[in-house]
Structures are given as C-alpha cells and as structure tokens.
Design a protein around this motif. Structure first.
Motif, PDB file in Angstrom:
ATOM      1  N   TRP A  25      96.299  16.450  77.223  1.00 59.69           N
ATOM      2  CA  TRP A  25      96.871  16.924  78.484  1.00 59.69           C
ATOM      3  C   TRP A  25      95.780  17.309  79.483  1.00 59.69           C
ATOM      4  CZ3 TRP A  25      95.540  21.630  80.268  1.00 59.69           C
ATOM      5  CH2 TRP A  25      94.984  22.514  79.355  1.00 59.69           C
ATOM      6  N   GLY A  26      94.598  17.679  78.992  1.00 56.94           N
ATOM      7  CA  GLY A  26      93.510  18.113  79.864  1.00 56.94           C
ATOM      8  C   GLY A  26      92.950  17.021  80.752  1.00 56.94           C
ATOM      9  N   THR A  27      93.263  15.762  80.458  1.00 56.79           N
ATOM     10  CA  THR A  27      92.772  14.649  81.270  1.00 56.79           C
ATOM     11  C   THR A  27      93.831  14.106  82.223  1.00 56.79           C
ATOM     12  OG1 THR A  27      93.369  13.032  79.577  1.00 56.79           O
ATOM     13  CG2 THR A  27      91.152  13.947  79.466  1.00 56.79           C
ATOM     14  N   VAL A  28      95.026  14.665  82.145  1.00 54.11           N
ATOM     15  CA  VAL A  28      96.142  14.135  82.933  1.00 54.11           C
ATOM     16  C   VAL A  28      95.855  14.187  84.432  1.00 54.11           C
ATOM     17  CG1 VAL A  28      98.550  14.561  83.598  1.00 54.11           C
ATOM     18  CG2 VAL A  28      97.902  14.507  81.185  1.00 54.11           C
ATOM     19  N   ASP A  29      95.322  15.298  84.921  1.00 53.08           N
ATOM     20  CA  ASP A  29      95.072  15.398  86.362  1.00 53.08           C
ATOM     21  C   ASP A  29      94.110  14.314  86.830  1.00 53.08           C
ATOM     22  OD1 ASP A  29      92.964  16.661  84.985  1.00 53.08           O
ATOM     23  OD2 ASP A  29      92.566  18.047  86.637  1.00 53.08           O
ATOM     24  N   HIS A  30      93.073  14.041  86.051  1.00 55.29           N
ATOM     25  CA  HIS A  30      92.110  12.988  86.404  1.00 55.29           C
ATOM     26  C   HIS A  30      92.799  11.618  86.433  1.00 55.29           C
ATOM     27  CE1 HIS A  30      88.322  10.879  86.772  1.00 55.29           C
ATOM     28  NE2 HIS A  30      88.676  10.131  85.722  1.00 55.29           N
ATOM     29  N   ILE A  31      93.637  11.363  85.443  1.00 54.77           N
ATOM     30  CA  ILE A  31      94.350  10.082  85.391  1.00 54.77           C
ATOM     31  C   ILE A  31      95.274   9.949  86.599  1.00 54.77           C
ATOM     32  CG2 ILE A  31      96.071   8.730  84.112  1.00 54.77           C
ATOM     33  CD1 ILE A  31      94.865  10.008  81.523  1.00 54.77           C
ATOM     34  N   LEU A  32      96.016  11.004  86.906  1.00 52.22           N
ATOM     35  CA  LEU A  32      96.959  10.942  88.026  1.00 52.22           C
ATOM     36  C   LEU A  32      96.260  10.761  89.367  1.00 52.22           C
ATOM     37  CD1 LEU A  32      99.525  13.722  87.023  1.00 52.22           C
ATOM     38  CD2 LEU A  32      99.716  11.247  86.701  1.00 52.22           C
ATOM     39  N   GLU A  33      95.076  11.344  89.500  1.00 53.48           N
ATOM     40  CA  GLU A  33      94.367  11.265  90.780  1.00 53.48           C
ATOM     41  C   GLU A  33      93.576   9.971  90.957  1.00 53.48           C
ATOM     42  OE1 GLU A  33      94.877  13.391  93.235  1.00 53.48           O
ATOM     43  OE2 GLU A  33      96.101  14.677  91.973  1.00 53.48           O
ATOM     44  N   THR A  34      93.179   9.339  89.850  1.00 50.00           N
ATOM     45  CA  THR A  34      92.305   8.173  89.986  1.00 50.00           C
ATOM     46  C   THR A  34      92.962   6.836  89.690  1.00 50.00           C
ATOM     47  OG1 THR A  34      91.481   8.433  87.716  1.00 50.00           O
ATOM     48  CG2 THR A  34      90.218   9.507  89.498  1.00 50.00           C
ATOM     49  N   SER A  35      94.017   6.828  88.897  1.00 50.70           N
ATOM     50  CA  SER A  35      94.645   5.559  88.537  1.00 50.70           C
ATOM     51  C   SER A  35      95.487   5.025  89.690  1.00 50.70           C
ATOM     52  CB  SER A  35      95.526   5.716  87.299  1.00 50.70           C
ATOM     53  OG  SER A  35      96.149   4.487  86.995  1.00 50.70           O
ATOM     54  N   HIS A  36      95.478   3.709  89.831  1.00 46.82           N
ATOM     55  CA  HIS A  36      96.314   3.048  90.832  1.00 46.82           C
ATOM     56  C   HIS A  36      97.480   2.324  90.161  1.00 46.82           C
ATOM     57  CE1 HIS A  36      93.448   3.996  93.941  1.00 46.82           C
ATOM     58  NE2 HIS A  36      92.485   3.511  93.192  1.00 46.82           N
ATOM     59  N   ILE A  37      97.607   2.500  88.864  1.00 42.88           N
ATOM     60  CA  ILE A  37      98.648   1.824  88.101  1.00 42.88           C
ATOM     61  C   ILE A  37      99.733   2.842  87.771  1.00 42.88           C
ATOM     62  CG2 ILE A  37      99.150   0.509  85.998  1.00 42.88           C
ATOM     63  CD1 ILE A  37      96.113  -0.238  85.998  1.00 42.88           C
ATOM     64  N   VAL A  38     100.922   2.620  88.277  1.00 48.61           N
ATOM     65  CA  VAL A  38     102.011   3.582  88.117  1.00 48.61           C
ATOM     66  C   VAL A  38     102.353   3.779  86.640  1.00 48.61           C
ATOM     67  CG1 VAL A  38     104.424   4.064  88.676  1.00 48.61           C
ATOM     68  CG2 VAL A  38     102.934   3.102  90.398  1.00 48.61           C
ATOM     69  N   GLU A  39     102.299   2.716  85.844  1.00 50.37           N
ATOM     70  CA  GLU A  39     102.601   2.843  84.421  1.00 50.37           C
ATOM     71  C   GLU A  39     101.620   3.786  83.731  1.00 50.37           C
ATOM     72  OE1 GLU A  39     104.214  -1.100  85.782  1.00 50.37           O
ATOM     73  OE2 GLU A  39     102.348  -0.041  86.057  1.00 50.37           O
ATOM     74  N   THR A  40     100.361   3.756  84.137  1.00 49.70           N
ATOM     75  CA  THR A  40      99.349   4.653  83.581  1.00 49.70           C
ATOM     76  C   THR A  40      99.665   6.094  83.964  1.00 49.70           C
ATOM     77  OG1 THR A  40      97.700   2.893  83.723  1.00 49.70           O
ATOM     78  CG2 THR A  40      96.874   5.138  83.481  1.00 49.70           C
ATOM     79  N   LYS A  41     100.045   6.298  85.212  1.00 49.57           N
ATOM     80  CA  LYS A  41     100.411   7.641  85.669  1.00 49.57           C
ATOM     81  C   LYS A  41     101.644   8.142  84.917  1.00 49.57           C
ATOM     82  CE  LYS A  41      98.536   7.262  90.315  1.00 49.57           C
ATOM     83  NZ  LYS A  41      98.774   7.548  91.723  1.00 49.57           N
ATOM     84  N   TYR A  42     102.599   7.282  84.717  1.00 50.77           N
ATOM     85  CA  TYR A  42     103.815   7.633  83.994  1.00 50.77           C
ATOM     86  C   TYR A  42     103.474   8.052  82.565  1.00 50.77           C
ATOM     87  CZ  TYR A  42     108.843   7.344  83.057  1.00 50.77           C
ATOM     88  OH  TYR A  42     110.148   7.643  82.748  1.00 50.77           O
ATOM     89  N   PHE A  43     102.589   7.294  81.925  1.00 51.75           N
ATOM     90  CA  PHE A  43     102.141   7.621  80.573  1.00 51.75           C
ATOM     91  C   PHE A  43     101.453   8.993  80.568  1.00 51.75           C
ATOM     92  CE2 PHE A  43      98.863   7.701  77.288  1.00 51.75           C
ATOM     93  CZ  PHE A  43      99.630   7.491  76.157  1.00 51.75           C
ATOM     94  N   ALA A  44     100.607   9.247  81.555  1.00 53.97           N
ATOM     95  CA  ALA A  44      99.912  10.533  81.639  1.00 53.97           C
ATOM     96  C   ALA A  44     100.916  11.680  81.795  1.00 53.97           C
ATOM     97  CB  ALA A  44      98.927  10.527  82.806  1.00 53.97           C
ATOM     98  N   LEU A  45     101.963  11.450  82.574  1.00 53.40           N
ATOM     99  CA  LEU A  45     102.987  12.483  82.728  1.00 53.40           C
ATOM    100  C   LEU A  45     103.758  12.706  81.435  1.00 53.40           C
ATOM    101  CD1 LEU A  45     104.330  11.805  86.329  1.00 53.40           C
ATOM    102  CD2 LEU A  45     103.027  13.777  85.524  1.00 53.40           C
ATOM    103  N   GLN A  46     103.926  11.671  80.621  1.00 53.20           N
ATOM    104  CA  GLN A  46     104.545  11.848  79.310  1.00 53.20           C
ATOM    105  C   GLN A  46     103.687  12.763  78.440  1.00 53.20           C
ATOM    106  OE1 GLN A  46     104.943   7.675  78.157  1.00 53.20           O
ATOM    107  NE2 GLN A  46     107.171   7.894  78.205  1.00 53.20           N
ATOM    108  N   VAL A  47     102.382  12.573  78.499  1.00 52.31           N
ATOM    109  CA  VAL A  47     101.456  13.426  77.748  1.00 52.31           C
ATOM    110  C   VAL A  47     101.577  14.874  78.215  1.00 52.31           C
ATOM    111  CG1 VAL A  47      99.001  13.918  77.335  1.00 52.31           C
ATOM    112  CG2 VAL A  47      99.832  11.551  77.233  1.00 52.31           C
ATOM    113  N   LEU A  48     101.611  15.063  79.531  1.00 46.80           N
ATOM    114  CA  LEU A  48     101.720  16.413  80.089  1.00 46.80           C
ATOM    115  C   LEU A  48     103.061  17.054  79.729  1.00 46.80           C
ATOM    116  CD1 LEU A  48     100.439  18.633  81.781  1.00 46.80           C
ATOM    117  CD2 LEU A  48     101.411  17.529  83.807  1.00 46.80           C
TER     118      LEU A  48
END
Length: 176
Positions: A25-48
């Motif tokens: 969960w500690g990397t979620v903010d970095h993933i959400l701010e830097t990824s341009h792929i919505v599926e990646t962001k969605y996955f990060a939100l699942q982790v959070l």
C-alpha cells in the motif's frame, strides 16, 4: 501463443505477490501519480482498499492520517477536473469514471473505519465541500450513496452487527 500465456501467468503471479505484500500500500500514491494506464491505477486502488479493510487498525496514526488526506485530496482534485470527468473521448471518459468510482469506494472503506469516532465531521465536511462546484457535488452524492449502501444494504457481510448499528445511527443523526 503458448509464450504469451506463460507471460500472462508470470505477470499475474508477480501482481498477486505484490498485492499480498504487507507494505504494498505504501507505493500506491506513486503508482497513482505516475502511471498513465488506468488498469494499473485500478490495481493500485485494490491494494489500497485491501490495506484499509484489513490492516487499518495496525497502521500508525500518522500513516492513517496521511492515507486519509491523500485519498480525500485526490477525490476532490479529480472530481473538480473537468478535463478528467468530462473528457471529450468517450472511452477515456468511461475509464476515468471507473477509476474515480474505485477511488470513491476506497474512501468509503476508510470512512467506515474512521467515522463517527475519529472523523466526527465527515458528513458536514462532505456536504459543505459540495458548494465548491457541480462536479464535486455530484461525486459527493455518489460517495454518500455508496456509504449508505454499505451501511444499510451490504454491511451485514462486511461489518459486525454492532458496527452496522453504530454507522446507521451516526448516518441518521448527521442527516436529521
């Protein structure tokens, strides 16, 4: 064809291992701010969301407050961004709406943990922030609808009876 399948299986194993790591969960903010792929962001939100549901009580107070502030600010920022919410490309707009919806669900999970004891003024805050603009107001209404559904419709599967009653009482009191 077999090579593609092997890569997919390997990728899934890596993602599952990442998702199950207690500090993912500690990397979620970095993933959400830097990824341009919505599926990646969605996955990060699942982790959070999983961290909020299952690890929230063991996280230090400063980390919980940081997660809360980050999610709230991201929801507000994206909800007010006309280019995000009303993107001219219909497919992008649909993906953005799904992403914001998943972010709203993460916020609702957090609210269920913090409100009414630690975040006593959640309802007044969300109601007052709705005055900022139509798009934010619309998203705030969605958050309140999701919260209401969690408390009144689906809570039995995810909360204790005592917690459900406490949230129902707080919800009814804040809207009385």
């Amino acid at each position: 064809m077999i090579f593609w399948w092997e890569q997919r299986v390997t990728a899934q194993a890596v993602l599952t291992q990442f998702q199950e790591h207690p500090d993912a969960w500690g990397t979620v903010d970095h993933i959400l701010e830097t990824s341009h792929i919505v599926e990646t962001k969605y996955f990060a939100l699942q982790v959070l969301e999983k961290a909020i549901k299952y690890r929230w009580k063991i996280l230090p107070e400063t980390q919980r407050e940081g997660i809360k502030n980050y999610i709230v600010s991201l929801v507000i920022r994206l909800s007010q961004d006309t280019g995000f919410v009303q993107h001219p490309d219909m497919a992008t707009r649909k993906m953005n709406k799904l992403y914001l919806g998943k972010l709203d669900l993460a916020l609702v999970q957090l609210v269920k943990q913090e409100w009414p004891h630690k975040w006593k003024n959640f309802i007044p805050e969300i109601v007052n922030s709705s005055n900022s603009g139509e798009l934010l107001c619309e998203n705030n209404m969605n958050i309140l609808k999701l919260l209401s559904e969690e408390i009144f419709d689906f809570g039995a599967g995810t909360m204790t009876h005592a917690k459900m009653n406490e949230l129902k009482q707080a919800y009814n009191n804040d809207f009385a």
